[in-house]
Design an enzyme around this catalytic site. Structure first.
Site, PDB file in Angstrom:
ATOM      1  N   GLU A   1      13.001   2.571  13.703  1.00  0.00           N
ATOM      2  CA  GLU A   1      11.860   3.436  13.361  1.00  0.00           C
ATOM      3  C   GLU A   1      10.771   3.190  14.398  1.00  0.00           C
ATOM      4  OE1 GLU A   1      10.025   2.597   9.550  1.00  0.00           O
ATOM      5  OE2 GLU A   1      10.096   0.435   9.847  1.00  0.00           O
TER       6      GLU A   1
ATOM      7  N   TYR B   1       0.821  -1.201   0.000  1.00  0.00           N
ATOM      8  CA  TYR B   1       0.000   0.000   0.000  1.00  0.00           C
ATOM      9  C   TYR B   1       0.859   1.257   0.000  1.00  0.00           C
ATOM     10  CZ  TYR B   1       0.864   0.771   5.021  1.00  0.00           C
ATOM     11  OH  TYR B   1       1.453   1.024   6.227  1.00  0.00           O
TER      12      TYR B   1
HETATM   13  N1  PLP Z   1       7.771   3.611   8.861  1.00  0.00           N
HETATM   14  C1  PLP Z   1       6.639   2.877   8.872  1.00  0.00           C
HETATM   15  C2  PLP Z   1       6.680   1.523   9.493  1.00  0.00           C
HETATM   16  C3  PLP Z   1       5.449   3.392   8.343  1.00  0.00           C
HETATM   17  O1  PLP Z   1       4.335   2.656   8.366  1.00  0.00           O
HETATM   18  C4  PLP Z   1       5.453   4.709   7.809  1.00  0.00           C
HETATM   19  C5  PLP Z   1       4.230   5.289   7.241  1.00  0.00           C
HETATM   20  O2  PLP Z   1       3.189   4.729   7.227  1.00  0.00           O
HETATM   21  C6  PLP Z   1       6.642   5.441   7.815  1.00  0.00           C
HETATM   22  C7  PLP Z   1       7.790   4.868   8.346  1.00  0.00           C
HETATM   23  C8  PLP Z   1       6.687   6.854   7.266  1.00  0.00           C
HETATM   24  O3  PLP Z   1       6.619   6.841   5.861  1.00  0.00           O
HETATM   25  P1  PLP Z   1       6.079   8.107   5.052  1.00  0.00           P
HETATM   26  O4  PLP Z   1       6.902   9.271   5.482  1.00  0.00           O
HETATM   27  O5  PLP Z   1       6.333   7.748   3.639  1.00  0.00           O
HETATM   28  O6  PLP Z   1       4.637   8.274   5.383  1.00  0.00           O
END
Ligand code: PLP
Length: 299
Positions: A182, A32
């Site tokens: 993260e 997604y």
């Molecule tokens: N890490 C994870 C596990 C995520 O699910 C998300 C976003 O849903 C992110 C990082 C951040 O990604 P983005 O900045 O592209 O929204």
């Protein structure tokens, strides 16, 4: 009533139904994207679709759609729902087949689903709640080894988030072998001595579009950045900790495992980056920047 997209059709979200034999439902076999929309424009769209294509390659699900095809789906949702400020959720699963069988189907017939949700308006000045920040815990990362793929299989993320909520915190920073990578749905940044630090890309974290955007934005404003591993113990030595994502933007973390970070409110580097982020959005709203800006692309 919200209008969603399902396999070429626009329909009321309540009417959007997929068969029980869909591999997304049975196996979590899908990927997604979440794409922000500011002033009716898709923000960093090219980058989101490049990541989607990487995720699709990662799960070996070939798709024929072009950048313009994906943009058309998104624009239909923006128009049908009259939302100028929103996030688009776009999901592709490997589709439904007559039997539940682990093997990949020889001729996949993917399910494409998309929906849109309103986002808050641009906030030139952070609210008290923003400044107060959030509280996080740390926990061992129990997810799989391909966290660089934006897979819909999010059970481990849900469990790790729930663990935080049950501890009275807002989220969990995920740790593998003593290193923080993260959070459950956002990337991790720390600030030390004015330098913005984030872990380098690897299979242990999602290549966040906001992460990338912030590194670019910091560079534009002469703020030093560094991409390197962050040992868990270093989190407590950080002047600031942030979590970033497309819908949450930059969130300051002011408590970690019940210990106060900095002075317990959002730090000065966060404030600077917050202002730069919001300024860029205001420029987008005013039509002062568009597809020429490295930071975003309008289709
Ligand atoms: N890490 C994870 C596990 C995520 O699910 C998300 C976003 O849903 C992110 C990082 C951040 O990604 P983005 O900045 O592209 O929204």
């Amino acid at each position: 009533m919200s209008i969603a997209y399902l396999n070429g059709q626009l329909l009321a979200i309540e009417e959007a139904k997929v068969p029980a034999l869909d591999r997304g439902f049975l196996f979590g076999d899908g990927v997604y994207e979440v794409i922000p929309v500011y002033a009716g424009r898709l923000f960093r769209f090219k980058q989101h679709i490049a990541r989607l294509e990487n995720s699709l390659r990662g799960i070996r699900l070939p798709m024929e759609q072009t950048l313009q095809d994906w943009a058309n789906i998104c624009h239909q949702l923006i128009e049908q729902n009259s939302l100028n400020n929103a996030s688009i959720y776009l999901q592709i699963t490997r589709g439904a087949y007559p039997e539940r069988n682990h093997d990949f189907p020889a001729n996949p017939n993917p399910t494409i689903f998309a929906m849109i949700t309103a986002l808050p308006e641009v906030q030139a000045v952070p609210s008290d709640k923003d400044l107060q920040g959030i509280s996080v815990i740390t926990a061992e990362d129990i997810r799989w080894q391909r966290c660089d793929i934006k897979a819909i299989t999010l059970l481990a993320n849900c469990m790790l988030k729930q663990q935080a909520l049950e501890c009275g915190a807002n989220d969990t920073i995920l740790v593998r072998g003593g290193v923080a990578f993260e959070a459950t749905s956002s990337n991790l940044f720390i600030v030390r001595d004015g330098v913005i630090i984030t872990p380098p890309l690897s299979e242990h974290l999602l290549p966040g579009i906001t992460r990338d955007f912030l590194l670019w934005l910091a560079e534009q404003h002469g703020i030093l950045t560094e991409q390197r591993l962050i040992p868990e113990h270093e989190l407590l030595q950080a002047d600031e900790i942030w979590l970033t994502s497309s819908t949450k933007e930059i969130r300051p973390v002011t408590r970690l495992n019940d210990v106060t970070i900095g002075d317990g409110t959002a730090g000065p580097v966060w404030r600077q980056m917050y202002d730069h982020y919001q300024q860029l959005k205001v420029q987008l709203y005013r039509g002062e920047i568009d597809s020429n800006t490295e930071g975003e692309i309008a289709l």
